[in-house]
Design an enzyme around this catalytic site. Structure first.
Site, PDB file in Angstrom:
ATOM      1  N   GLN A  90       3.138  -9.615  13.352  1.00 14.72           N
ATOM      2  CA  GLN A  90       3.230  -8.358  14.094  1.00 14.72           C
ATOM      3  C   GLN A  90       1.869  -7.748  14.370  1.00 14.72           C
ATOM      4  O   GLN A  90       1.769  -6.674  14.970  1.00 14.72           O
ATOM      5  CB  GLN A  90       4.124  -7.360  13.367  1.00 14.72           C
ATOM      6  CG  GLN A  90       3.544  -6.754  12.104  1.00 14.72           C
ATOM      7  CD  GLN A  90       4.557  -5.889  11.380  1.00 14.72           C
ATOM      8  OE1 GLN A  90       5.580  -6.369  10.897  1.00 14.72           O
ATOM      9  NE2 GLN A  90       4.281  -4.588  11.320  1.00 14.72           N
TER      10      GLN A  90
ATOM     11  N   LYS B 295       8.090   8.207  11.014  1.00 14.11           N
ATOM     12  CA  LYS B 295       6.734   8.091  11.559  1.00 14.11           C
ATOM     13  C   LYS B 295       6.630   6.902  12.498  1.00 14.11           C
ATOM     14  O   LYS B 295       5.945   6.952  13.510  1.00 14.11           O
ATOM     15  CB  LYS B 295       5.703   7.961  10.438  1.00 14.11           C
ATOM     16  CG  LYS B 295       4.268   8.004  10.956  1.00 14.11           C
ATOM     17  CD  LYS B 295       3.263   7.868   9.838  1.00 14.11           C
ATOM     18  CE  LYS B 295       3.160   6.421   9.399  1.00 14.11           C
ATOM     19  NZ  LYS B 295       2.540   5.548  10.445  1.00 14.11           N
ATOM     20  N   ASP B 296       7.326   5.808  12.180  1.00 12.58           N
ATOM     21  CA  ASP B 296       7.366   4.631  13.047  1.00 12.58           C
ATOM     22  C   ASP B 296       8.619   4.696  13.922  1.00 12.58           C
ATOM     23  O   ASP B 296       9.489   3.827  13.868  1.00 12.58           O
ATOM     24  CB  ASP B 296       7.348   3.359  12.205  1.00 12.58           C
ATOM     25  CG  ASP B 296       6.043   3.211  11.435  1.00 12.58           C
ATOM     26  OD1 ASP B 296       4.983   3.201  12.080  1.00 12.58           O
ATOM     27  OD2 ASP B 296       6.086   3.122  10.206  1.00 12.58           O
TER      28      ASP B 296
ATOM     29  N   ALA C 115       0.858  -1.195   0.000  1.00 10.83           N
ATOM     30  CA  ALA C 115       0.000   0.000   0.000  1.00 10.83           C
ATOM     31  C   ALA C 115       0.888   1.236   0.000  1.00 10.83           C
ATOM     32  O   ALA C 115       0.746   2.144   0.819  1.00 10.83           O
ATOM     33  CB  ALA C 115      -0.948  -0.014   1.195  1.00 10.83           C
TER      34      ALA C 115
ATOM     35  N   GLY D 262       5.661   8.641   0.778  1.00 15.61           N
ATOM     36  CA  GLY D 262       6.654   8.446   1.834  1.00 15.61           C
ATOM     37  C   GLY D 262       7.589   7.297   1.511  1.00 15.61           C
ATOM     38  O   GLY D 262       8.817   7.392   1.699  1.00 15.61           O
ATOM     39  N   HIS D 263       7.033   6.194   1.018  1.00 12.51           N
ATOM     40  CA  HIS D 263       7.873   5.062   0.603  1.00 12.51           C
ATOM     41  C   HIS D 263       8.766   5.461  -0.573  1.00 12.51           C
ATOM     42  O   HIS D 263       9.935   5.059  -0.649  1.00 12.51           O
ATOM     43  CB  HIS D 263       7.006   3.873   0.194  1.00 12.51           C
ATOM     44  CG  HIS D 263       6.209   3.280   1.314  1.00 12.51           C
ATOM     45  ND1 HIS D 263       4.855   3.483   1.448  1.00 12.51           N
ATOM     46  CD2 HIS D 263       6.574   2.478   2.353  1.00 12.51           C
ATOM     47  CE1 HIS D 263       4.418   2.837   2.513  1.00 12.51           C
ATOM     48  NE2 HIS D 263       5.435   2.229   3.082  1.00 12.51           N
TER      49      HIS D 263
ATOM     50  N   HIS E 244       3.078   4.673  -0.811  1.00 14.82           N
ATOM     51  CA  HIS E 244       2.723   6.066  -1.036  1.00 14.82           C
ATOM     52  C   HIS E 244       3.999   6.879  -1.198  1.00 14.82           C
ATOM     53  O   HIS E 244       5.107   6.311  -1.245  1.00 14.82           O
ATOM     54  CB  HIS E 244       1.861   6.588   0.121  1.00 14.82           C
ATOM     55  CG  HIS E 244       2.419   6.307   1.478  1.00 14.82           C
ATOM     56  ND1 HIS E 244       3.556   6.923   1.960  1.00 14.82           N
ATOM     57  CD2 HIS E 244       2.016   5.451   2.457  1.00 14.82           C
ATOM     58  CE1 HIS E 244       3.819   6.479   3.178  1.00 14.82           C
ATOM     59  NE2 HIS E 244       2.906   5.587   3.511  1.00 14.82           N
TER      60      HIS E 244
ATOM     61  N   GLN F 203       9.483   1.769  16.208  1.00 20.22           N
ATOM     62  CA  GLN F 203       9.933   0.634  15.419  1.00 20.22           C
ATOM     63  C   GLN F 203      11.401   0.784  15.044  1.00 20.22           C
ATOM     64  O   GLN F 203      12.171  -0.184  15.104  1.00 20.22           O
ATOM     65  CB  GLN F 203       9.087   0.511  14.154  1.00 20.22           C
ATOM     66  CG  GLN F 203       9.547  -0.559  13.186  1.00 20.22           C
ATOM     67  CD  GLN F 203       8.631  -0.673  11.998  1.00 20.22           C
ATOM     68  OE1 GLN F 203       7.610  -1.337  12.060  1.00 20.22           O
ATOM     69  NE2 GLN F 203       8.976  -0.016  10.905  1.00 20.22           N
TER      70      GLN F 203
END
Length: 279
Positions: free
Chosen positions: A60, A148-149, A31, A35-36, A33, A152
């Site tokens: 997860q 954002k993560d 998915a 950002g990726h 976007h 993580q």
């Protein structure tokens, strides 16, 4: 762009590449976007070969409905990967990645008892397992993750250190929409009304930053943000924390430049959103 759905096939392709060319890895759950795309473009600039993975990692997810709702847009993902300069994409099935349910249990200590770890038990164990597998399969020189993560990234940094993976972790800035909303695959699940409401997260982060830099205490700031969310009944705030950006442990005051993180998570309808601001 070459596509692989088996570990053996990808390993064989990378075997000859690894000895002469640097490899950058962008792990994703699809998915994709903008950002990726930014992560991929950064990897393209810093490495001779760019590898990405598209895998919705079931171990997860601690909520079966959340796993089922996670958007899957593989054809569009291929197009974005190709346009962003990805050389190899790894798209394994669940059975390819996990012939049996993994028995390994990872413990990240204090990193998984706060914020995301507190609300999503087992989540970081699953993240650690899949990232360790990808690092082992691909053996990249560098791996790219979005800010954002943030938690993580901290967990993966600990994983890399404890298991001595020879991988440089690159944390890239959060990419935002024009109205401030952090780009996220989960945004696709928002209704039109919810999409407009979702900008509250960035507004809350901006308010918290202004309060902290204006002399308010961390307690005063957190209480103000909680009150802000209470005035918007569409939201259920899970947490707002002010923490050390590396350890994610609570901070009682502003830290050195680049070390203070304001983090929050909230439910809006059926969608869980997270965001943070590091300053």
């Amino acid at each position: 762009m070459l596509q692989f759905d088996t570990i053996a096939g990808l390993r064989q392709q990378l075997r000859s590449i690894r000895s002469t060319q640097s490899i950058g890895l962008v792990p994703t759950m699809g998915a994709l976007h903008e950002g990726h795309a930014t992560l991929l473009e950064t990897a393209r600039q810093e490495n001779e070969v760019v590898v990405s993975s598209v895998f919705v990692n079931p171990v997860q997810f601690n909520n079966a409905d959340d796993l089922a709702r996670y958007p899957r847009t593989l054809e569009a993902d291929y197009n974005l990967l190709d346009a962003a300069g990805c050389d190899l994409v790894f798209v394994p099935s669940v059975s390819e990645m996990y012939a049996d349910s993994p028995l390994l249990q990872l413990n990240f200590g204090a990193l998984e008892t706060t914020m995301e770890g507190a609300f999503r038990p087992g989540h970081f164990n699953g993240v650690g397992i899949v990232v360790a597998k990808l690092f082992n399969i691909i053996q990249p020189d560098r791996a790219y993750f979005g800010q954002k993560d943030l938690q993580q990234v901290a967990v993966i940094r600990r994983l890399t250190k404890d298991l001595s993976f020879p991988v440089e972790l690159i944390r890239c800035p959060t990419v935002r929409e024009a109205d401030g909303l952090a780009m996220s695959s989960r945004n696709r699940n928002l209704t039109a009304t919810e999409r407009t409401q979702a900008t509250l997260l960035f507004r809350a982060l901006t308010q918290a930053h202004k309060m902290l830099t204006g002399g308010h205490t961390t307690a005063q700031t957190k209480n103000a943000i909680k009150a802000l969310f209470e005035s918007y009944p569409a939201f259920t705030l899970e947490y707002v924390e002010i923490a050390n950006a590396d350890t994610l442990q609570p901070a009682d005051e502003i830290l050195a430049p680049g070390q203070t993180a304001i983090c929050l998570a909230a439910h809006l309808g059926k969608v869980r959103l997270i965001d943070n601001l590091v300053f």
